[in-house]
Design a protein around this motif. Structure first.
Motif, short mmCIF file in Angstrom:
data_model
loop_
_atom_site.label_atom_id
_atom_site.label_comp_id
_atom_site.label_asym_id
_atom_site.label_seq_id
_atom_site.Cartn_x
_atom_site.Cartn_y
_atom_site.Cartn_z
N TYR A 195 0.83 -1.21 0.00
CA TYR A 195 0.00 0.00 0.00
C TYR A 195 0.86 1.26 0.00
N THR A 196 0.24 2.35 -0.39
CA THR A 196 0.83 3.67 -0.24
C THR A 196 -0.30 4.63 0.11
N SER A 197 0.04 5.84 0.50
CA SER A 197 -1.01 6.80 0.85
C SER A 197 -0.66 8.18 0.33
N ILE A 198 -1.69 8.92 -0.04
CA ILE A 198 -1.57 10.31 -0.46
C ILE A 198 -2.64 11.10 0.28
N ASP A 199 -2.22 12.08 1.02
CA ASP A 199 -3.16 12.92 1.78
C ASP A 199 -4.09 12.09 2.67
N GLY A 200 -3.56 11.02 3.25
CA GLY A 200 -4.34 10.22 4.18
C GLY A 200 -5.28 9.22 3.54
N VAL A 201 -5.22 9.07 2.22
CA VAL A 201 -6.05 8.12 1.48
C VAL A 201 -5.16 6.96 1.02
N VAL A 202 -5.65 5.73 1.16
CA VAL A 202 -4.84 4.54 0.86
C VAL A 202 -5.04 4.08 -0.59
N TYR A 203 -3.92 3.85 -1.27
CA TYR A 203 -3.90 3.32 -2.63
C TYR A 203 -3.07 2.05 -2.66
N GLY A 216 -13.70 10.08 8.04
CA GLY A 216 -13.71 11.43 8.60
C GLY A 216 -13.06 12.47 7.71
N LYS A 217 -12.56 12.07 6.56
CA LYS A 217 -11.90 13.02 5.67
C LYS A 217 -12.93 13.99 5.10
N GLU A 218 -12.53 15.25 4.99
CA GLU A 218 -13.45 16.29 4.55
C GLU A 218 -12.95 16.97 3.27
N GLY A 219 -13.87 17.68 2.60
CA GLY A 219 -13.49 18.50 1.45
C GLY A 219 -13.57 17.77 0.13
N ASP A 220 -12.77 18.25 -0.83
CA ASP A 220 -12.77 17.69 -2.19
C ASP A 220 -11.58 16.76 -2.37
N LEU A 221 -11.78 15.70 -3.09
CA LEU A 221 -10.72 14.72 -3.33
C LEU A 221 -10.58 14.50 -4.83
N VAL A 222 -9.35 14.53 -5.31
CA VAL A 222 -9.06 14.28 -6.72
C VAL A 222 -8.30 12.97 -6.83
N ILE A 223 -8.89 12.00 -7.48
CA ILE A 223 -8.22 10.72 -7.71
C ILE A 223 -7.18 10.92 -8.81
N PRO A 224 -5.92 10.55 -8.57
CA PRO A 224 -4.87 10.77 -9.58
C PRO A 224 -5.16 10.02 -10.88
N ASP A 225 -4.81 10.65 -11.97
CA ASP A 225 -4.93 9.99 -13.28
C ASP A 225 -4.02 8.77 -13.31
N GLY A 226 -4.50 7.68 -13.84
CA GLY A 226 -3.74 6.43 -13.86
C GLY A 226 -4.36 5.37 -12.97
N LYS A 240 -18.51 12.94 4.62
CA LYS A 240 -18.01 14.30 4.84
C LYS A 240 -17.27 14.84 3.62
N ILE A 241 -17.06 13.98 2.62
CA ILE A 241 -16.41 14.40 1.39
C ILE A 241 -17.40 15.20 0.55
N THR A 242 -16.95 16.36 0.05
CA THR A 242 -17.83 17.21 -0.77
C THR A 242 -17.92 16.71 -2.20
N SER A 243 -16.77 16.38 -2.77
CA SER A 243 -16.76 15.88 -4.15
C SER A 243 -15.55 14.99 -4.37
N VAL A 244 -15.69 14.07 -5.35
CA VAL A 244 -14.58 13.22 -5.78
C VAL A 244 -14.46 13.36 -7.29
N THR A 245 -13.30 13.83 -7.73
CA THR A 245 -13.03 13.93 -9.16
C THR A 245 -12.46 12.60 -9.64
N VAL A 246 -13.18 11.97 -10.58
CA VAL A 246 -12.80 10.64 -11.07
C VAL A 246 -12.24 10.76 -12.48
N PRO A 247 -10.97 10.39 -12.70
CA PRO A 247 -10.38 10.50 -14.05
C PRO A 247 -10.92 9.44 -15.00
N ASP A 248 -10.71 9.66 -16.28
CA ASP A 248 -11.18 8.70 -17.29
C ASP A 248 -10.49 7.35 -17.16
N SER A 249 -9.34 7.31 -16.50
CA SER A 249 -8.60 6.05 -16.38
C SER A 249 -9.33 5.04 -15.50
#
Length: 300
Positions: A195-203, A216-226, A240-249
């Motif tokens: 595993y790895t993490s970015i801004d407290g989110v596990v990938y 408990g994570k708040e605000g907007d989250l952008v999933i990295p392209d790829g 508590k998440i406002t929005s999640v940006t989902v890339p075409d990948s």
């Protein structure tokens, strides 16, 4: 060694002179131990029983109290210190019970009110006990050792735990959705190969999957392209998440990755409360439409 002499010695015609003895089988809860003494004159041996340990021992005076949790033969111990730190030690995987298990009722009020930190000792390899932290309402910090390979427990009764650090050897991670609703960040050791993490989110380590967004994570989250997959229940309790940006990948969506699973009582009745930001014609747009999740188009 000991010069105690008793029992006639048949070989050297002298009373035995037993040494201080050697513990060959340590006592455990519910299981007697064993100690072997050797005559320093003729070498003859005798075996004595060491009384089994009680379910708990010690007192809350001074440094703390120690009691055993789990199946007696497993030998896992819990030490509670007066400063509110609880140490869980042993080898391998405990099979059952929480930290308040096994005849510790008289200690429950103290532990519930005073324990703020739990430290899992090196040598514990797996924590697959959903109720491990049951009733520790003031718990705010959990320290896990590098030996931990599997993590699967609930934090739904521990609202003060805001962060969780995943050690380098952890290969299996599962936190019930309701159990992680107050976590703001799950951070992974950089040396972890799974595993790895970015801004407290596990990938996943190769960044092809998003595994878990803490509830408990708040605000907007952008999933990295790829990233190509959103794992099962990754956002199912992220209200508590406002929005999640989902890339075409992203082309694969795990079961209940944004919505509560009616077959899982942890997440049933809960749902992602934000909106998806997607491109028109993408797999994410189709997923949002099919599952009636609010969304907006990025490229409209």
């Amino acid at each position: 060694g000991s010069t105690e002499r008793n029992n006639n010695c048949s070989q050297c015609h002298w009373e035995h002179a037993w040494d201080e003895g050697s513990v060959t089988k340590p006592p455990k809860v519910g299981v007697d131990g064993e100690k072997i003494y050797t005559c320093t004159i003729c070498g003859e041996k005798k075996t004595e029983k060491i009384p089994q340990l009680p379910k708990k021992w010690g007192s809350l005076e001074g440094d703390g109290v120690t009691y055993v949790v789990g199946i007696p033969d497993e030998g896992f111990t819990v030490t509670v210190k007066a400063n509110g730190t609880l140490y869980f030690n042993g080898q391998g995987e405990p099979s059952t019970g929480g930290l308040l298990s096994y005849n510790t009722e008289d200690l429950w009020p103290f532990i519930e009110s005073n324990v703020t930190t739990v430290i899992i000792g090196e040598g514990v390899t797996s924590l697959r006990i959903t109720s491990l932290f049951h009733r520790l309402k003031n718990l705010s910090k959990i320290v896990l050792p590098d030996s931990i390979e599997t993590i699967s427990f609930s934090l739904h009764e521990n609202p003060l735990v805001k962060e969780l650090y995943i050690p380098k050897n952890t290969k299996n991670l599962w936190l019930a959705n309701g159990a992680a609703q107050n976590l703001k960040a799950i951070n992974v050791d950089p040396q972890n190969m799974t595993y790895t993490s970015i801004d407290g989110v596990v990938y996943s380590k190769d960044m092809s999957e998003i595994i878990r967004c803490p509830g408990g994570k708040e605000g907007d989250l952008v999933i990295p392209d790829g990233v190509t997959k959103i794992d099962e229940k990754a956002f199912a309790y992220s209200d508590k998440i406002t929005s999640v940006t989902v890339p075409d990948s992203v082309v694969e969506f795990g079961k209940a990755c944004f919505i509560g699973d009616e077959d899982d009582w942890w997440s049933s009745g809960t749902t992602f409360a934000g909106k998806l930001r997607v491109n028109q014609g993408s797999a994410a747009e189709r997923y949002a439409i099919e599952n009636e999740i609010p969304y907006e188009l990025i490229n409209s």
